[in-house]
Design a protein around this motif. Structure first.
Motif, PDB file in Angstrom:
ATOM      1  N   LEU A 162       0.844  -1.196   0.000  1.00 39.13           N
ATOM      2  CA  LEU A 162       0.000   0.000   0.000  1.00 39.13           C
ATOM      3  C   LEU A 162       0.879   1.245   0.000  1.00 39.13           C
ATOM      4  N   SER A 163       0.759   2.049  -1.035  1.00 45.14           N
ATOM      5  CA  SER A 163       1.552   3.281  -1.113  1.00 45.14           C
ATOM      6  C   SER A 163       0.878   4.414  -0.351  1.00 45.14           C
ATOM      7  N   SER A 164      -0.374   4.220   0.044  1.00 52.53           N
ATOM      8  CA  SER A 164      -1.121   5.277   0.731  1.00 52.53           C
ATOM      9  C   SER A 164      -0.765   5.389   2.207  1.00 52.53           C
ATOM     10  N   ILE A 165       0.023   4.458   2.715  1.00 50.07           N
ATOM     11  CA  ILE A 165       0.583   4.580   4.060  1.00 50.07           C
ATOM     12  C   ILE A 165       1.949   3.910   4.051  1.00 50.07           C
ATOM     13  N   GLN A 166       2.961   4.681   4.378  1.00 47.43           N
ATOM     14  CA  GLN A 166       4.327   4.175   4.434  1.00 47.43           C
ATOM     15  C   GLN A 166       5.146   5.085   5.315  1.00 47.43           C
ATOM     16  N   GLY A 167       6.135   4.514   5.981  1.00 47.65           N
ATOM     17  CA  GLY A 167       6.956   5.310   6.887  1.00 47.65           C
ATOM     18  C   GLY A 167       8.422   4.979   6.751  1.00 47.65           C
ATOM     19  N   TYR A 168       9.266   5.981   7.003  1.00 51.30           N
ATOM     20  CA  TYR A 168      10.717   5.829   6.884  1.00 51.30           C
ATOM     21  C   TYR A 168      11.417   6.621   7.977  1.00 51.30           C
ATOM     22  N   ARG A 169      12.572   6.126   8.377  1.00 50.14           N
ATOM     23  CA  ARG A 169      13.477   6.877   9.241  1.00 50.14           C
ATOM     24  C   ARG A 169      14.720   7.173   8.416  1.00 50.14           C
ATOM     25  N   ASP A 170      15.262   8.357   8.599  1.00 52.29           N
ATOM     26  CA  ASP A 170      16.419   8.808   7.828  1.00 52.29           C
ATOM     27  C   ASP A 170      17.630   7.909   8.077  1.00 52.29           C
ATOM     28  N   ARG A 171      18.397   7.740   7.031  1.00 52.60           N
ATOM     29  CA  ARG A 171      19.669   7.010   7.075  1.00 52.60           C
ATOM     30  C   ARG A 171      19.523   5.571   7.568  1.00 52.60           C
ATOM     31  N   THR A 172      18.482   4.901   7.116  1.00 49.41           N
ATOM     32  CA  THR A 172      18.281   3.489   7.417  1.00 49.41           C
ATOM     33  C   THR A 172      18.355   2.699   6.118  1.00 49.41           C
ATOM     34  N   ASP A 173      18.355   1.385   6.231  1.00 48.60           N
ATOM     35  CA  ASP A 173      18.375   0.559   5.019  1.00 48.60           C
ATOM     36  C   ASP A 173      17.172   0.864   4.127  1.00 48.60           C
TER      37      ASP A 173
END
Length: 183
Positions: free
Chosen positions: A116-127
């Motif tokens: 699902l592209s309508s919810i996604q999360g990321y933290r900077d400088r991670t894999d």
């Protein structure tokens, strides 16, 4: 949730809605004019917006209208902090082989699960940031003129990254349809 800083991206609000948002506490309104790639497909603006969020706050959770969150955002925040990413695989969704060609994949891409592209999360400088988000920003140059769904594109990138994904249907669902009912 109280005290949470929110960046709201204006991808087509009228002036009345913009004025309303400007009065909300802890909400920053960012207009699409601030993105240099406004002529690109909607999924490309989404990726640019997520990059903006990650660079502004060291992590970001992208949530589109229509998503239903089940519970507190703190559980999703914890997942992003621990794993460096948050994705929700689609139930019964696989990438079409014709969609995979813009990234140079053979017909076996049909075994890849859409995300699902309508919810996604990321933290900077991670894999996930390095192996999914940044390549997605570059994928537009290859896929821009071809038809590919954003769920398929994200699915391809997540699948080839080798990063583990967990089913998070207990935390979110897309609509009151298959995505919610099957959870």
């Amino acid at each position: 949730e109280k005290g949470r800083k929110i960046i709201l991206f204006d991808f087509g609000m009228n002036s009345w809605h913009r004025d309303q948002v400007r009065g909300w506490n802890d909400v920053a309104l960012v207009t699409t004019e601030e993105f240099s790639r406004i002529s690109h497909p909607e999924w490309r603006m989404r990726i640019d917006a997520i990059l903006y969020g990650v660079h502004s706050a060291s992590s970001a959770l992208w949530v589109e209208p229509g998503m239903i969150l089940r519970g507190r955002l703190a559980k999703i925040d914890l997942q992003i902090e621990r794993e460096g990413h948050f994705f929700v695989p689609m139930i019964n969704g696989t990438v079409g082989s014709e969609e995979s060609h813009c990234l140079g994949f053979a017909d076996d891409a049909g075994s890849m699960t859409k995300i699902l592209s309508s919810i996604q999360g990321y933290r900077d400088r991670t894999d996930a940031y390095e192996r999914i988000l940044l390549p997605l920003a570059q994928a537009g140059e290859q896929c821009e003129k071809q038809t590919i769904s954003s769920d398929s594109l994200l699915g391809i990138m997540v699948n080839i990254s080798g990063l583990p994904t967990k089913t998070h249907h207990h935390l979110v669902c897309q609509t009151k349809s298959e995505q919610c009912d099957a959870a």
